[in-house]
Design a protein around this motif. Structure first.
Motif, PDB file in Angstrom:
ATOM      1  N   ILE A 463      -5.196   6.863  11.716  1.00  0.00           N
ATOM      2  CA  ILE A 463      -4.101   7.290  10.832  1.00  0.00           C
ATOM      3  C   ILE A 463      -3.670   6.131   9.941  1.00  0.00           C
ATOM      4  O   ILE A 463      -3.429   6.311   8.734  1.00  0.00           O
ATOM      5  CB  ILE A 463      -2.918   7.811  11.674  1.00  0.00           C
ATOM      6  CG1 ILE A 463      -3.278   9.164  12.310  1.00  0.00           C
ATOM      7  CG2 ILE A 463      -1.663   7.955  10.815  1.00  0.00           C
ATOM      8  CD1 ILE A 463      -2.212   9.711  13.236  1.00  0.00           C
ATOM      9  N   MET A 464      -3.588   4.917  10.515  1.00  0.00           N
ATOM     10  CA  MET A 464      -3.232   3.758   9.696  1.00  0.00           C
ATOM     11  C   MET A 464      -4.284   3.497   8.629  1.00  0.00           C
ATOM     12  O   MET A 464      -3.969   3.103   7.502  1.00  0.00           O
ATOM     13  CB  MET A 464      -3.051   2.528  10.585  1.00  0.00           C
ATOM     14  CG  MET A 464      -1.823   2.568  11.479  1.00  0.00           C
ATOM     15  SD  MET A 464      -0.284   2.925  10.580  1.00  0.00           S
ATOM     16  CE  MET A 464      -0.280   1.607   9.364  1.00  0.00           C
ATOM     17  N   SER A 465      -5.549   3.714   8.959  1.00  0.00           N
ATOM     18  CA  SER A 465      -6.608   3.530   7.973  1.00  0.00           C
ATOM     19  C   SER A 465      -6.498   4.543   6.847  1.00  0.00           C
ATOM     20  O   SER A 465      -6.724   4.223   5.673  1.00  0.00           O
ATOM     21  CB  SER A 465      -7.980   3.633   8.641  1.00  0.00           C
ATOM     22  OG  SER A 465      -8.244   2.492   9.430  1.00  0.00           O
ATOM     23  N   VAL A 466      -6.165   5.795   7.188  1.00  0.00           N
ATOM     24  CA  VAL A 466      -5.954   6.812   6.161  1.00  0.00           C
ATOM     25  C   VAL A 466      -4.801   6.399   5.245  1.00  0.00           C
ATOM     26  O   VAL A 466      -4.882   6.523   4.008  1.00  0.00           O
ATOM     27  CB  VAL A 466      -5.672   8.183   6.813  1.00  0.00           C
ATOM     28  CG1 VAL A 466      -5.210   9.194   5.769  1.00  0.00           C
ATOM     29  CG2 VAL A 466      -6.922   8.697   7.521  1.00  0.00           C
ATOM     30  N   TYR A 467      -3.723   5.885   5.834  1.00  0.00           N
ATOM     31  CA  TYR A 467      -2.563   5.449   5.057  1.00  0.00           C
ATOM     32  C   TYR A 467      -2.926   4.301   4.112  1.00  0.00           C
ATOM     33  O   TYR A 467      -2.598   4.334   2.917  1.00  0.00           O
ATOM     34  CB  TYR A 467      -1.459   5.024   6.019  1.00  0.00           C
ATOM     35  CG  TYR A 467      -0.303   4.304   5.375  1.00  0.00           C
ATOM     36  CD1 TYR A 467       0.625   4.982   4.593  1.00  0.00           C
ATOM     37  CD2 TYR A 467      -0.142   2.936   5.555  1.00  0.00           C
ATOM     38  CE1 TYR A 467       1.682   4.320   4.000  1.00  0.00           C
ATOM     39  CE2 TYR A 467       0.914   2.256   4.967  1.00  0.00           C
ATOM     40  CZ  TYR A 467       1.830   2.947   4.191  1.00  0.00           C
ATOM     41  OH  TYR A 467       2.873   2.287   3.604  1.00  0.00           O
ATOM     42  N   ILE A 468      -3.613   3.302   4.636  1.00  0.00           N
ATOM     43  CA  ILE A 468      -3.965   2.136   3.815  1.00  0.00           C
ATOM     44  C   ILE A 468      -4.941   2.533   2.716  1.00  0.00           C
ATOM     45  O   ILE A 468      -4.801   2.113   1.553  1.00  0.00           O
ATOM     46  CB  ILE A 468      -4.558   1.029   4.710  1.00  0.00           C
ATOM     47  CG1 ILE A 468      -3.468   0.477   5.616  1.00  0.00           C
ATOM     48  CG2 ILE A 468      -5.180  -0.084   3.880  1.00  0.00           C
ATOM     49  CD1 ILE A 468      -3.984  -0.336   6.763  1.00  0.00           C
ATOM     50  N   ALA A 469      -5.938   3.336   3.048  1.00  0.00           N
ATOM     51  CA  ALA A 469      -6.901   3.768   2.040  1.00  0.00           C
ATOM     52  C   ALA A 469      -6.210   4.561   0.929  1.00  0.00           C
ATOM     53  O   ALA A 469      -6.574   4.444  -0.249  1.00  0.00           O
ATOM     54  CB  ALA A 469      -8.004   4.603   2.688  1.00  0.00           C
ATOM     55  N   HIS A 470      -5.210   5.366   1.294  1.00  0.00           N
ATOM     56  CA  HIS A 470      -4.507   6.145   0.269  1.00  0.00           C
ATOM     57  C   HIS A 470      -3.681   5.226  -0.638  1.00  0.00           C
ATOM     58  O   HIS A 470      -3.648   5.426  -1.858  1.00  0.00           O
ATOM     59  CB  HIS A 470      -3.603   7.185   0.927  1.00  0.00           C
ATOM     60  CG  HIS A 470      -3.171   8.272  -0.004  1.00  0.00           C
ATOM     61  ND1 HIS A 470      -3.958   9.363  -0.291  1.00  0.00           N
ATOM     62  CD2 HIS A 470      -2.061   8.409  -0.776  1.00  0.00           C
ATOM     63  CE1 HIS A 470      -3.345  10.143  -1.160  1.00  0.00           C
ATOM     64  NE2 HIS A 470      -2.188   9.578  -1.467  1.00  0.00           N
ATOM     65  N   ARG A 471      -3.049   4.226  -0.058  1.00  0.00           N
ATOM     66  CA  ARG A 471      -2.311   3.259  -0.884  1.00  0.00           C
ATOM     67  C   ARG A 471      -3.262   2.518  -1.821  1.00  0.00           C
ATOM     68  O   ARG A 471      -2.956   2.278  -2.986  1.00  0.00           O
ATOM     69  CB  ARG A 471      -1.560   2.262   0.003  1.00  0.00           C
ATOM     70  CG  ARG A 471      -0.319   2.823   0.669  1.00  0.00           C
ATOM     71  CD  ARG A 471       0.349   1.748   1.504  1.00  0.00           C
ATOM     72  NE  ARG A 471       0.763   0.613   0.695  1.00  0.00           N
ATOM     73  CZ  ARG A 471       2.006   0.389   0.288  1.00  0.00           C
ATOM     74  NH1 ARG A 471       2.971   1.254   0.584  1.00  0.00           N
ATOM     75  NH2 ARG A 471       2.306  -0.684  -0.426  1.00  0.00           N
ATOM     76  N   GLN A 472      -4.423   2.137  -1.290  1.00  0.00           N
ATOM     77  CA  GLN A 472      -5.398   1.442  -2.121  1.00  0.00           C
ATOM     78  C   GLN A 472      -5.907   2.342  -3.243  1.00  0.00           C
ATOM     79  O   GLN A 472      -6.140   1.872  -4.361  1.00  0.00           O
ATOM     80  CB  GLN A 472      -6.559   0.947  -1.253  1.00  0.00           C
ATOM     81  CG  GLN A 472      -6.171  -0.154  -0.289  1.00  0.00           C
ATOM     82  CD  GLN A 472      -7.283  -0.492   0.696  1.00  0.00           C
ATOM     83  OE1 GLN A 472      -8.191   0.316   0.938  1.00  0.00           O
ATOM     84  NE2 GLN A 472      -7.221  -1.679   1.269  1.00  0.00           N
ATOM     85  N   ALA A 473      -6.072   3.620  -2.952  1.00  0.00           N
ATOM     86  CA  ALA A 473      -6.524   4.561  -3.986  1.00  0.00           C
ATOM     87  C   ALA A 473      -5.461   4.742  -5.067  1.00  0.00           C
ATOM     88  O   ALA A 473      -5.778   4.804  -6.265  1.00  0.00           O
ATOM     89  CB  ALA A 473      -6.871   5.910  -3.351  1.00  0.00           C
TER      90      ALA A 473
END
Length: 513
Positions: A463-473
C-alpha cells in the motif's frame, strides 16, 4: 522380495502399520524415497515460516489473497481521489534544533563509537577463529547475521544512515589514509560506467554465501577477513570515497534503506544551528530517483533474493528438483540413488545458483514490461528507462516489507540471545557482564501471530508503494487523470507482488514428509 496385500494384518510386534504396495512399483518408490532422504541430508531444516509447527489458516489462503488485492485496489482509488499535484510540496516535517552541548558531546563520543565499531568487527573475527564451533553458542554468528545484517538494517530504515560514520571498513581505510595520503585518492579514477554495479554484484555474492555457504563461526570469520582485505585493497585502488559509495555492498544497502527513515540531519548553514528533522516516513523517496540502472538493479536484487530465500527452502522447491526433475537427470547420473546422489548434489547447487542469478533478471523484465505498458497507456514522451528509474524507489517499501516479514521472527527468537552471548563471546564459560544465563531457553513465537504479522507487513508495504508511486506519477505528469492511468499497470504489478509474497510465506517449509 515377498509380496504383501492390503488385507495383511500387522504382527503383534509391529509398532507401525506395514506399507504395502505392488512389488513391481517398489524399485521406483525406493529410488524416489532414497533420493528424497538423501536430499534432506543436504537441505537444512528451516523453520522461518512455521517454526517446526503446522499452522492451519483459519480461512482459505485464497481469501487472504483476494482480501489483500482488494485492499490495494481500494487504497489506489483513495489515493487517486484525494492526492493532488498542488499539495505534493506540503511540508509535514518537524525541525528540532540540536543544542550546542549535545553537539559537543556527540563529537567527543564519535571516535569512541567508531573505535567500538572496529572492535566489534575484530571480535567477530576472533570469536569465529578461536571460540566455540557451535553456531548458536558463538557470538559472531548472532551478532553479524541477526544484529548487524537484520536489526541494524531496520534501525537505519527508521532513523537514517548512521552506517556512513560507523562503517568499520571505512574507518580502517580512513586510518590508513591519515598515515599515507595517496591512499585516500587511490591509484585510478572510478569509471563512471561502473556506478553501483560492483556493490550489486557483491550483494548477490553475499546472498549466495548466506544461502549456500558454510554456516559456521569459523567460515564467517574467514568471510569477514576476506571482505576486509577486499575493502582495504579496493579503497587504495579507486579511492576511499568512491569505493565506500559505489563498491561496498553494505554502504549501498543501508543507504537505500535509510531513504525510508523518518529522521534526517541537517547541517548548519548561514549561522543556523544543526537540526534533526522528523518527517513523514518515505517522504525522501519522492524527492529523488536513481540516475543509473545499477541502483534499480540493486533494488530488484534485494527484492528477488528475499523471495528466493523463502522459496528455496520450501517443500515444493525441494520436491521439484529431487522428484519431478529427477527422471531427466537419470541418463547422466544413473538410476542408483546412492551413487547418483553426489552428482545430484552438485547439480542441485548449480540449479539453485542459476535460479538465484536469474530471478532478479526476471523481476527486472517484469518491472520494465509494466513500465513500458504505463508509457503506452499515457503516451508519455519520457523513455521507458526514464520512467523505470523515476518509479524505482517506490519498490523500496516492498523490499523492507518482504525483509521484515521473512526475518523479523529470527530477530525476535535469536537476536535477544546476544545479551547472554555478550558475556561469553567465545563460548568457553565466561560471564563478563553476569548475563551469560539470560534468555538461554528457546523462544518459540506463536505461529498465528507470526502469520498475521507477516500478512499485515506485506500488505502495508505494498500500500505504501502504491501511495509513493502515485505521488511520483503526479509529480511527473501533473495531470490527475494521467497519473491514475499510468498507475493502473503498477497497481496490477503490486497486486502480483503481494499475491506472490503471501503464497511463498504460506508454503510448508523444510523437509517434506
Amino acid at each position: 522380495m515377498s509380496q504383501c496385500t492390503s488385507k495383511q494384518a500387522p504382527s503383534a510386534t509391529q509398532s507401525k502399520p506395514a506399507l504395502c504396495v505392488n512389488a513391481q512399483s517398489m524399485p521406483r518408490i525406493i529410488k524416489y524415497l532414497a533420493l528424497i532422504a538423501l536430499s534432506l541430508l543436504y537441505c537444512n531444516a528451516s523453520y522461518g515460516h512455521s517454526f517446526g509447527q503446522t499452522y492451519t489458516l483459519p480461512v482459505p489462503l485464497s481469501l487472504y489473497l483476494y482480501g489483500s488485492a482488494a485492499a490495494l485496489a481500494v487504497s489506489f482509488l483513495v489515493f487517486g481521489y484525494f492526492l493532488r499535484a498542488d499539495n505534493l510540496q506540503a511540508n509535514s516535517s518537524i525541525r528540532l534544533n540540536i543544542p550546542n552541548a549535545l553537539i559537543s558531546a556527540l563529537r567527543s563520543a564519535k571516535p569512541w563509537v567508531q573505535g567500538f565499531s572496529v572492535f566489534m568487527l575484530l571480535l567477530c573475527i576472533a570469536t569465529g577463529l578461536l571460540g566455540n564451533r557451535n553456531p548458536y553458542g558463538n557470538f559472531n554468528m548472532t551478532f553479524f547475521w541477526v544484529i548487524f545484517v537484520l536489526a541494524y538494517a531496520y534501525f537505519c530504515a527508521l532513523t537514517g544512515n548512521s552506517y556512513q560514520w560507523l562503517n568499520p571498513w571505512k574507518i580502517l581505510s580512513d586510518g590508513i589514509g591519515r598515515f599515507y595520503k595517496p591512499y585516500q585518492q587511490g591509484l585510478f579514477n572510478w569509471p563512471a560506467r561502473l556506478n553501483y554495479w560492483p556493490a550489486t554484484i557483491l550483494y548477490m555474492v553475499f546472498i549466495w554465501l548466506e544461502l549456500f555457504g558454510t554456516a559456521t563461526p569459523l567460515s564467517l570469520s574467514k568471510y569477514l577477513l576476506a571482505y576486509t582485505v577486499l575493502n582495504l585493497l579496493a579503497a587504495g585502488l579507486v579511492g576511499i570515497r568512491n569505493w565506500y559509495k559505489y563498491g561496498e555492498l553494505f554502504s549501498a544497502l543501508l543507504m537505500l534503506l535509510s531513504k525510508m527513515s523518518f529522521v534526517c540531519r541537517r547541517t548548519a548553514k548561514e549561522n543556523t544551528e544543526p537540526s534533526a528533522v522528523i518527517q513523514s516516513p518515505f517522504i525522501r523517496l519522492n524527492r529523488s530517483a536513481p540516475s543509473e540502472l545499477s541502483l534499480l538493479a540493486f533494488i530488484l536484487c534485494m527484492l528477488a533474493s528475499t523471495a528466493f530465500d523463502g522459496l528455496h527452502e520450501s517443500q515444493l522447491w525441494i520436491r521439484t528438483f529431487w522428484v519431478d526433475l529427477n527422471p531427466y537427470f537419470q541418463p547422466y547420473v544413473g538410476t542408483n540413488p546412492f551413487s547418483a546422489y553426489p552428482k545430484l548434489r552438485t547439480l542441485y547447487l548449480i540449479y539453485q545458483t542459476m535460479c538465484l542469478v536469474l530471478l532478479p533478471l526476471i523481476y527486472f523484465l517484469i518491472y520494465y514490461g509494466f513500465i513500458a505498458l504505463s508509457k503506452y497507456i499515457v503516451n508519455s514522451s519520457f523513455t521507458s528507462k526514464q520512467l523505470a528509474l523515476h518509479f524505482a524507489y517506490s519498490l523500496l517499501p516492498i523490499v523492507l516489507a518482504y525483509h521484515l516479514s521473512h526475518y523479523y521472527p529470527l530477530v525476535q527468537t535469536q537476536g535477544i540471545k546476544i545479551i547472554s552471548l555478550a558475556s561469553d563471546p567465545f563460548g568457553i564459560g565466561m560471564n563478563i557482564f553476569a548475563t551469560a544465563e539470560w534468555f538461554r531457553a528457546p523462544i518459540i513465537p506463536n505461529v498465528e501471530t507470526v502469520w498475521h504479522a507477516q500478512l499485515g507487513l506485506i500488505v502495508l508495504g505494498h500500500i505504501m508503494s502504491v501511495y509513493i508511486a502515485h505521488r511520483q506519477a503526479l509529480a511527473l505528469f501533473g495531470s490527475k487523470r494521467q497519473a491514475m492511468l499510468s498507475q493502473i499497470p503498477m497497481l496490477v504489478l503490486m497486486i502480483a507482488f503481494t499475491v506472490a509474497g503471501l503464497w511463498i510465506l504460506s508454503l510448508p517449509m523444510g523437509n517434506p514428509s
